[in-house]
Design a protein around this motif. Structure first.
Motif, PDB file in Angstrom:
ATOM      1  N   ARG A 204       0.770  -1.307   0.161  1.00 34.66           N
ATOM      2  CA  ARG A 204      -0.033   0.108  -0.080  1.00 34.66           C
ATOM      3  C   ARG A 204       0.942   1.164   0.127  1.00 34.66           C
ATOM      4  N   ILE A 205       2.149   1.315   0.760  1.00 38.66           N
ATOM      5  CA  ILE A 205       2.819   1.856   0.612  1.00 38.66           C
ATOM      6  C   ILE A 205       3.041   2.531  -0.914  1.00 38.66           C
ATOM      7  N   ALA A 206       3.554   1.448  -1.915  1.00 39.79           N
ATOM      8  CA  ALA A 206       4.791   2.175  -2.382  1.00 39.79           C
ATOM      9  C   ALA A 206       3.425   2.932  -3.251  1.00 39.79           C
ATOM     10  N   GLN A 207       2.447   1.522  -3.120  1.00 39.59           N
ATOM     11  CA  GLN A 207       1.164   2.518  -4.341  1.00 39.59           C
ATOM     12  C   GLN A 207       0.531   4.427  -4.022  1.00 39.59           C
ATOM     13  N   GLN A 208       0.496   4.134  -2.603  1.00 37.05           N
ATOM     14  CA  GLN A 208       0.373   5.850  -2.361  1.00 37.05           C
ATOM     15  C   GLN A 208       0.792   6.365  -1.350  1.00 37.05           C
ATOM     16  N   GLY A 209       2.203   5.899  -1.538  1.00 37.17           N
ATOM     17  CA  GLY A 209       3.148   6.720  -0.899  1.00 37.17           C
ATOM     18  C   GLY A 209       4.959   6.739  -1.374  1.00 37.17           C
ATOM     19  N   LEU A 210       5.750   5.836  -0.707  1.00 34.61           N
ATOM     20  CA  LEU A 210       7.546   6.070  -1.210  1.00 34.61           C
ATOM     21  C   LEU A 210       7.823   4.954  -0.284  1.00 34.61           C
ATOM     22  N   LEU A 211       8.470   3.885  -1.296  1.00 29.22           N
ATOM     23  CA  LEU A 211       9.670   2.831  -0.491  1.00 29.22           C
ATOM     24  C   LEU A 211      10.988   3.623  -0.584  1.00 29.22           C
ATOM     25  N   ILE A 212      12.202   3.848   0.264  1.00 23.66           N
ATOM     26  CA  ILE A 212      13.067   3.861   0.200  1.00 23.66           C
ATOM     27  C   ILE A 212      14.218   2.745   0.742  1.00 23.66           C
ATOM     28  N   GLY A 213      15.562   2.836  -0.304  1.00 20.13           N
ATOM     29  CA  GLY A 213      15.936   1.592   1.072  1.00 20.13           C
ATOM     30  C   GLY A 213      17.167   2.396  -0.250  1.00 20.13           C
ATOM     31  N   GLU A 214      18.112   2.258   1.043  1.00 21.43           N
ATOM     32  CA  GLU A 214      20.091   2.409   0.123  1.00 21.43           C
ATOM     33  C   GLU A 214      20.179   1.030  -0.213  1.00 21.43           C
ATOM     34  N   LEU A 215      19.803   0.109  -0.570  1.00 20.77           N
ATOM     35  CA  LEU A 215      20.207  -1.301  -1.044  1.00 20.77           C
ATOM     36  C   LEU A 215      19.730  -1.617  -2.030  1.00 20.77           C
ATOM     37  N   PRO A 216      20.142  -2.641  -2.620  1.00 18.77           N
ATOM     38  CA  PRO A 216      19.818  -2.644  -4.146  1.00 18.77           C
ATOM     39  C   PRO A 216      18.461  -3.451  -4.423  1.00 18.77           C
ATOM     40  N   PRO A 217      18.312  -4.133  -4.907  1.00 20.88           N
ATOM     41  CA  PRO A 217      16.845  -4.813  -5.045  1.00 20.88           C
ATOM     42  C   PRO A 217      17.555  -6.464  -4.886  1.00 20.88           C
ATOM     43  N   GLY A 218      16.748  -6.869  -4.387  1.00 12.71           N
ATOM     44  CA  GLY A 218      17.427  -8.007  -4.031  1.00 12.71           C
ATOM     45  C   GLY A 218      17.352  -8.666  -2.152  1.00 12.71           C
ATOM     46  N   SER A 219      18.469  -6.939  -1.714  1.00  9.79           N
ATOM     47  CA  SER A 219      19.168  -7.094  -0.982  1.00  9.79           C
ATOM     48  C   SER A 219      18.088  -7.568   0.495  1.00  9.79           C
ATOM     49  N   HIS A 220      18.707  -8.662   1.246  1.00 10.33           N
ATOM     50  CA  HIS A 220      17.543  -8.857   2.292  1.00 10.33           C
ATOM     51  C   HIS A 220      18.730  -7.937   4.045  1.00 10.33           C
ATOM     52  N   PRO A 221      17.503  -7.880   4.328  1.00  9.59           N
ATOM     53  CA  PRO A 221      18.460  -6.569   6.439  1.00  9.59           C
ATOM     54  C   PRO A 221      19.058  -8.024   6.934  1.00  9.59           C
ATOM     55  N   THR A 222      19.716  -7.336   7.668  1.00  6.19           N
ATOM     56  CA  THR A 222      20.718  -7.812   8.774  1.00  6.19           C
ATOM     57  C   THR A 222      20.446  -6.045  10.346  1.00  6.19           C
ATOM     58  N   PRO A 223      20.471  -6.751  11.242  1.00  7.58           N
ATOM     59  CA  PRO A 223      20.838  -6.546  12.506  1.00  7.58           C
ATOM     60  C   PRO A 223      21.237  -4.567  12.345  1.00  7.58           C
ATOM     61  N   SER A 224      22.710  -5.284  11.841  1.00  8.89           N
ATOM     62  CA  SER A 224      23.685  -3.662  11.522  1.00  8.89           C
ATOM     63  C   SER A 224      22.686  -2.750  10.417  1.00  8.89           C
ATOM     64  N   ARG A 225      22.520  -3.336   9.577  1.00 10.61           N
ATOM     65  CA  ARG A 225      21.321  -2.164   8.764  1.00 10.61           C
ATOM     66  C   ARG A 225      20.233  -1.412   9.489  1.00 10.61           C
ATOM     67  N   PHE A 226      19.519  -2.500   9.555  1.00  6.99           N
ATOM     68  CA  PHE A 226      18.151  -2.359  11.146  1.00  6.99           C
ATOM     69  C   PHE A 226      19.058  -0.623  11.418  1.00  6.99           C
ATOM     70  N   VAL A 227      19.913  -0.789  12.374  1.00  6.37           N
ATOM     71  CA  VAL A 227      20.756   1.079  12.599  1.00  6.37           C
ATOM     72  C   VAL A 227      20.862   1.989  11.993  1.00  6.37           C
ATOM     73  N   LEU A 228      21.372   1.065  11.369  1.00 10.81           N
ATOM     74  CA  LEU A 228      22.488   2.260  10.157  1.00 10.81           C
ATOM     75  C   LEU A 228      20.685   2.995   9.028  1.00 10.81           C
ATOM     76  N   ARG A 229      19.929   1.926   8.895  1.00 10.00           N
ATOM     77  CA  ARG A 229      18.487   2.950   8.717  1.00 10.00           C
ATOM     78  C   ARG A 229      18.325   3.774   8.845  1.00 10.00           C
ATOM     79  N   ASN A 230      18.561   3.691   9.613  1.00 10.34           N
ATOM     80  CA  ASN A 230      17.530   5.187  11.196  1.00 10.34           C
ATOM     81  C   ASN A 230      18.644   6.787  10.819  1.00 10.34           C
ATOM     82  N   ARG A 231      20.220   6.444  11.046  1.00  9.39           N
ATOM     83  CA  ARG A 231      20.283   7.792  10.037  1.00  9.39           C
ATOM     84  C   ARG A 231      19.733   8.697   9.084  1.00  9.39           C
ATOM     85  N   VAL A 232      19.129   7.237   8.106  1.00  9.29           N
ATOM     86  CA  VAL A 232      18.848   8.549   7.571  1.00  9.29           C
ATOM     87  C   VAL A 232      17.561   8.870   7.218  1.00  9.29           C
ATOM     88  N   ILE A 233      16.312   8.480   8.145  1.00  8.43           N
ATOM     89  CA  ILE A 233      15.151   8.389   9.053  1.00  8.43           C
ATOM     90  C   ILE A 233      15.655   9.680   9.632  1.00  8.43           C
TER      91      ILE A 233
END
Length: 404
Positions: A204-233
Motif C-alpha cells: 500500500r505504501i508503494a502505491q500511495q506513498g514512497l518506499l526508500i532504501g539504500e540497498l539494491p533490489p533483492g537485498s535482505h536486512p541484517t541487524p546492522s542495516r536496521f541501525v544504520l537505516r535510522n540515520r537516513v530517517i
C-alpha cells in the motif's frame, strides 16, 4: 555536473557501489568523495590501472579485498532494470530528486537511494516528520502513533517511518487511513517485503506513498542495516517523534542522530511505570520536547504562524463573572443562607455593593434569596451553583453553553 550529463555513467557507478559499500560506510564515503563514483568503481574492479584507494595495512587490506570481490560481482545494469520493472528508480546526489538535507550526513551519506512510488522524494522530504518507536508497543503507543500520524497527514505533512512492527506500522496506517502521505525507509531492497507480516502494508505504501532504501533490489536486512537505516530517517526529516521506546530501543538511535544533525527531537510521554516509555522519558529529561498531538508537533517544526491551540480546561460560567461579583459568590457558604453583613465581611466589600452584586448573581441564576439571607441556588444534582440548562447562564456566555 549532473548525473545525467555523462550519459548515465555516474548513475551506473553509484548503483554498482550500493553492491560494494554497506550503508553508512564512512571509509567508502571518503573514497567516494576523493575519487568520484566512476573512478572509484573502476579502481575497485581493476578497469583503471593504479594502486587504487589507499587503506591502512592489516585489516584494512582485507577490507579492500572484500570490496574488490563485491565490485567484480556487481551488475548495475541488471539492478537498474529490476527497479524499473518494479515501478521504481534510483536517485543519486546531484539529481533533481535528491533531498539535499541528506548531505548533512557527510561521508555517511547514502551512495544513492532506490525508490518505489511516484511522488518526488525531494518535495516530500521538505515537509516530513519521522514517527518511530518500539516494535513490541502497547495499545496506548499504537493509538498515539496512529493518531499523531493521521493528524500530521491532515495538516499536509509526510509521515516517515521504518515499516517495522509496532509503532512504525501504526504510524504508516494512521497516515494511509486519513488519505495522507507516508514514506517507509527500509533496511533491505525496496522490492523485498520485510517484515513478511507487513507485506500488504508495504504494498500500500508503494502505491500511495514512497518506499526508500539504500540497498539494491533483492537485498535482505541484517541487524546492522536496521541501525544504520535510522540515520537516513533522522537526516531526511524535519524532526523525529519517539512515541514509545525502552532504554535500549533502536528508535533512540534515530532520535540521537537527529539531535546531532540539528533536527527537532520530540517525545510522547507515557506512564512512569511503563518500561516502554522509559527511553522516551530519558529523552525528555534532555533535549527532546514533549508533544501530545499533531498540532504541537507542527507548532515546533512548521513555519511561523502554525501554532497549536491554547490548552485550558472547560470554561465555567463563574469564570466569566466580574471579579467583584465572583468574590461575593465565593463568600457564600455551602448549604445555608448568609446575611448581607456576613457576606460583606467575607468578601471585603461594602454592604451596598454586596447587595447590588447579589441581585446580579440572582439574575444569572447563581443565588436565591431566603428571607433575610442569601444562598447558593441548589442544582438538580444537589451541589451548589446553577445547571447548564439555565437560560440566565446562556445569556452570560452569549449563547455558548459551558460546563460547571
Amino acid at each position: 555536473m549532473s548525473p545525467e550529463a555523462d550519459g548515465g555513467a555516474e548513475l551506473r557507478a553509484r548503483a554498482a557501489l550500493t553492491r560494494v559499500l554497506e550503508p553508512g560506510d564512512e571509509l567508502g564515503g571518503r573514497w567516494l568523495r576523493q575519487w568520484g563514483a566512476v573512478r572509484l568503481i573502476r579502481l575497485l574492479t581493476g578497469a583503471e590501472p593504479g594502486a587504487g584507494p589507499g587503506v591502512p595495512a592489516g585489516a584494512g587490506a582485507e577490507r579492500l579485498a572484500g570490496y574488490r570481490r563485491r565490485a567484480a560481482a556487481a551488475d548495475p545494469e541488471r539492478d537498474l532494470a529490476l527497479i524499473a520493472e518494479a515501478g521504481g528508480r534510483f536517485v543519486v546526489p546531484g539529481s533533481a530528486e535528491w533531498p539535499s538535507q541528506l548531505d548533512d550526513l557527510g561521508d555517511a551519506r547514502p551512495v544513492g537511494l532506490w525508490l518505489r512510488g511516484s511522488p518526488s522524494l525531494r518535495i516530500w522530504a521538505l515537509r516530513s516528520i519521522a514517527l518511530v518507536g518500539a516494535r513490541a508497543c502497547t495499545p496506548y503507543g499504537a493509538h498515539m502513533a496512529q493518531t499523531l500520524a493521521a493528524g500530521l497527514a491532515e495538516r499536509g505533512w509526510v509521515v516517515v517511518s521504518g515499516a517495522a512492527y509496532g509503532i512504525d506500522g501504526a504510524a504508516h496506517r494512521g497516515a494511509l487511513a486519513s488519505g495522507g502521505a507516508t514514506a517507509a525507509v527500509l533496511a533491505c531492497g525496496t522490492d523485498v517485503p520485510y517484515p513478511r507480516g507487513h507485506a500488504g502494508l508495504i504494498g500500500r505504501i508503494a502505491q500511495q506513498g514512497l518506499l526508500i532504501g539504500e540497498l539494491p533490489p533483492g537485498s535482505h536486512p541484517t541487524p546492522s542495516r536496521f541501525v544504520l537505516r535510522n540515520r537516513v530517517i533522522a537526516g531526511l526529516t524535519r524532526g523525529t517523534v519517539v512515541v514509545e521506546a525502552a532504554y535500549r530501543s533502536g528508535s533512540l538511535v534515530t532520535a540521537r542522530r537527529a539531535q546531532e544533525l540539528g533536527r527537532f527531537v520530540m517525545g510522547v510521554p507515557g506512564p512512569a511505570t511503563s518500561g516502554l516509555s522509559a527511553g522516551v522519558h530519558e529523552l525528555l529529561r534532555g533535549e527532546a520536547v514533549l508533544v501530545t498531538d499533531a498540532a504541537e508537533v507542527v507548532e515546533l517544526v512548521g513555519g511561523m504562524g502554525e501554532l497549536a491551540p491554547a490548552r485550558r480546561g472547560p470554561v465555567l460560567a463563574r469564570d466569566l463573572l466580574d471579579p467583584a461579583a465572583a468574590r461575593v459568590l465565593e463568600a457564600l457558604p455551602a448549604g445555608r443562607p448568609a446575611t448581607v453583613p456576613e457576606l460583606a465581611l467575607a468578601a471585603g466589600a461594602g454592604t451596598d455593593e454586596v447587595i447590588g452584586r447579589l441581585y446580579e448573581l440572582h439574575s444569572l441564576g447563581f443565588v436565591e434569596r431566603q428571607g433575610e439571607g442569601w444562598q447558593l441556588t441548589p442544582r438538580r444534582d444537589g451541589a451548589g451553583g446553577q445547571t447548564e440548562s439555565h437560560p440566565a447562564r446562556r445569556s452570560l456566555t452569549r449563547g455558548v453553553p459551558v460546563k460547571e
